[in-house]
Design an enzyme around this catalytic site. Sequence first.
Site, PDB file in Angstrom:
ATOM      1  N   PHE A 102      63.820  55.372 156.857  1.00 38.71           N
ATOM      2  CA  PHE A 102      62.517  55.153 156.231  1.00 38.71           C
ATOM      3  C   PHE A 102      62.351  53.700 155.772  1.00 38.71           C
ATOM      4  CE2 PHE A 102      62.968  59.872 155.529  1.00 38.71           C
ATOM      5  CZ  PHE A 102      62.017  60.219 156.472  1.00 38.71           C
ATOM      6  N   THR A 141      64.775  51.970 167.562  1.00 35.79           N
ATOM      7  CA  THR A 141      64.445  51.201 168.760  1.00 35.79           C
ATOM      8  C   THR A 141      64.714  49.722 168.527  1.00 35.79           C
ATOM      9  OG1 THR A 141      62.720  52.822 169.260  1.00 35.79           O
ATOM     10  CG2 THR A 141      62.608  50.724 170.425  1.00 35.79           C
ATOM     11  N   PHE A 149      53.192  47.149 169.757  1.00 39.45           N
ATOM     12  CA  PHE A 149      52.662  48.287 170.487  1.00 39.45           C
ATOM     13  C   PHE A 149      51.582  47.781 171.444  1.00 39.45           C
ATOM     14  CE2 PHE A 149      54.897  50.289 167.171  1.00 39.45           C
ATOM     15  CZ  PHE A 149      55.063  51.633 167.466  1.00 39.45           C
ATOM     16  N   ARG A 160      72.715  56.613 163.026  1.00 43.59           N
ATOM     17  CA  ARG A 160      72.875  58.006 162.590  1.00 43.59           C
ATOM     18  C   ARG A 160      72.629  58.960 163.765  1.00 43.59           C
ATOM     19  NH1 ARG A 160      68.471  58.600 158.238  1.00 43.59           N
ATOM     20  NH2 ARG A 160      67.454  57.152 159.661  1.00 43.59           N
ATOM     21  N   LYS A 172      58.636  64.137 164.626  1.00 44.96           N
ATOM     22  CA  LYS A 172      58.971  62.793 165.087  1.00 44.96           C
ATOM     23  C   LYS A 172      59.560  62.753 166.491  1.00 44.96           C
ATOM     24  CE  LYS A 172      60.618  59.646 162.462  1.00 44.96           C
ATOM     25  NZ  LYS A 172      61.487  58.860 161.559  1.00 44.96           N
ATOM     26  N   TRP A 229      60.610  47.846 173.250  1.00 41.62           N
ATOM     27  CA  TRP A 229      60.259  49.064 174.008  1.00 41.62           C
ATOM     28  C   TRP A 229      59.941  48.703 175.448  1.00 41.62           C
ATOM     29  CZ3 TRP A 229      56.765  51.390 177.112  1.00 41.62           C
ATOM     30  CH2 TRP A 229      56.817  52.786 177.223  1.00 41.62           C
ATOM     31  N   LYS A 255      62.633  51.726 163.768  1.00 34.95           N
ATOM     32  CA  LYS A 255      63.856  51.035 163.332  1.00 34.95           C
ATOM     33  C   LYS A 255      64.998  51.246 164.320  1.00 34.95           C
ATOM     34  CE  LYS A 255      64.305  52.979 159.410  1.00 34.95           C
ATOM     35  NZ  LYS A 255      63.116  53.844 159.584  1.00 34.95           N
ATOM     36  N   ALA A 294      67.026  59.688 154.442  1.00 37.11           N
ATOM     37  CA  ALA A 294      66.953  58.674 153.380  1.00 37.11           C
ATOM     38  C   ALA A 294      66.026  59.073 152.243  1.00 37.11           C
ATOM     39  CB  ALA A 294      66.502  57.341 153.960  1.00 37.11           C
TER      40      ALA A 294
END
Length: 555
Positions: free
Chosen positions: A300, A71, A380, A92, A103, A408, A69, A272
Site C-alpha cells: 500500500f 511491477t 499508463f 511478498r 486486485k 509495463w 509497486k 500492510a
Amino acid sequence: MTDLEIAKGVTLQSISSIAEKFGIDPDTIEMYGKYKAKLPLQSIDVKKAAQSHLILVSAISPTPAGEGKTTMSIGLTEGLNRLGKKTTVVLREPSLGPVFGIKGGATGGGYSQVLPMEDINLHFTGDFAAIEKAHNLLAAVIDNNIQSKTRSLRLDPRTIGWKRVMDMNDRALRDIIVGLGGTTSGIPRESGFDITAASEIMAILCLAEDLGDLKRRLGNIFVGYTFDKEPIYAKDLKAEGAMTALLKDAIKPNLVQTMEGNPAIIHGGPFANIAQGTNSVIATRMGMSHSEYTVTEAGFGFDLGAEKFFDIKCQSAGLKPKAVVLTATIRALKYHGGADLKSLTEPNVEALKKGLPNLEKHLENIGKFNIVPVISINRFVSDTDEEIEVIKDFAASKGVRVALSEVWAKGGEGAEALAQHIIDVVESNTSDFKPLYDWNASVMDKITTIATEIYGAEHVDYTSKAKAHLRKISNLGLDHLPVCIAKTQKSLSDNPKLLGRPKDFIITVREIEIAVGAGFLIPITGDIMRMPGLPATPSSEGIDVNDEGEITGLF
C-alpha cells in the site's frame, strides 16, 4: 496483449541456471518443479549482506486497484541489471484473497513480471498452506485444552483472542460460534476467521532470523488468561514444536525469475493495512547476500507498508535502506484530487494538481526517516504529456528526483532512467536511515508519533476497550514493543472517504491486539477488518482452465 499472454511468450530458464547466476550451487537448492526452488538458509552471508544496497519501493495512497509497486520493483531490478549492477528483487507472495477478489494477481504486469506467474499467484510452494495449518493447529490445541478434564490449564474462554485463518476472502466467517454439538464437541464460545495474511504466524515467519528464532517466537504467542488471571502462551500448551515442524520448509525463501532472466525471491505475504506488509527478513538477507543491489517493496502507501518496514522490520533486523522509490500514478493523483474512479483515464489536469498534496505528504514522510526519495511516474497508456509535465514540474519545485517509468510496456528498458537515479543516490551516500520512534517510548507515545507525524492527525482518541488493552499490555510488561497500526489504505486518515491530504482529523484506536511472538502490538483503527469480503464482481469469475489445461483470465 494481456499480462498472461505476454508471460507465455517468454522462454523460461531452468531454475538451476538462475540459482547459478545468483551465486548459489544448484545442487543445494530444493526443486519445486522446473521453475521454482527453495533456497537453503545457510546461503545467507550476513557480512556480504551488509555491503548490499537495499532499495525500498513504496507508493502514494493507492486507488482500489493499486499503483503498481510490484511491477515497478521488478522493472527497476531489470533496469539496474541492464546498467551493470547485479540486482535481485525480493517480494511478498500473493494471497488468494486478492487474486480471486478485486486486485487480481501480484506478480507484476506486462513486460515487468516474475514467472511462472500462474504458479506464484495460486498455490506456489505451499507456504501459505503451511502457515494456515500451523495457525489452526494452535487453535485446535487451545480448544482441546479447554475441553480436557485432566490437563486443562484453566483457560478462560472469554479471554482467548486466537481465531482460525483461511487464505480466502469470506466475510461469512468473520464471527462464528465454535464448540457446538454437545459435551464431546468442545465448549461453546465466540470466535471467527482471519485471512491467512493477517495471521500472527505470517508476521512471525517474516521477522524470524532462523529456525530457532521461529520456534521461540511461536512459543511466545499470547493465547489468553486463566481464570486466575495468569497469562497463557503457546509454549504453555506445548504447541511450538509441532507448529515449527509444519513450517520447517516454509521458512526457506522461494527462488523464481524475472522475465529478463534475473533472480527473484518471493517469500511471506503479510498485508500492510493489517500487518507489517513486507517480505521476510530471511528473504531480504538472502537477496542482499548475493547482490550488489536488492530491491524490495512494502504494501500500500508509504504511510502503511513503508512506515512498518522502517520502524519494525529494519529496526528488528538491523537493515539500513539507501533510497526510496515513491511510485506515483496520474490516475491516483486525479483520484485524490476529486475525480471519480470511472473517469481516471480521461485527461484532467486540474484534478491532478489538486491531488498533488497527497504526493507531497508522502515525500515529507520519507524525509522523516532521513532517506532520499525518487519519484517514479508509473506510466499508463491514458496519461497525457501535459499531465506528466505537471508531476515533473512539481518534483522540480521540491528538489526531488523524478523519472518517467514505462516498465509495463518496455520492461527493464523502461526503468533505466529510474535505475540511474537510484545509482546516483546510492553513490552520493546522502541517505542515513533513522527510525521514527524509540521502541522504549510508551505505547501511546508511539501511536501518537505515527498518527501525527506520518498520517497528519491532530491527535489520537482511544475507546474504553483500547484503554483496557493498554492496561493489559502494561501489566504484561509489553510496553517496549513497536506498534503495527491497522488502518485503511485508502486514506492517510482512518476514514477511507478522506482523500488527498486530510488535515485536522482524529485517529481513533478502538482496540489493541497483542502479537508477542511477532514482536509488536496492533492498534486497530476505524472499520479495518482482518477478514475481507469479495467484491460484487470478484476476479474469480473471469478465471478458468481451457481444454489444454492452461489457466486463463488470471491477471
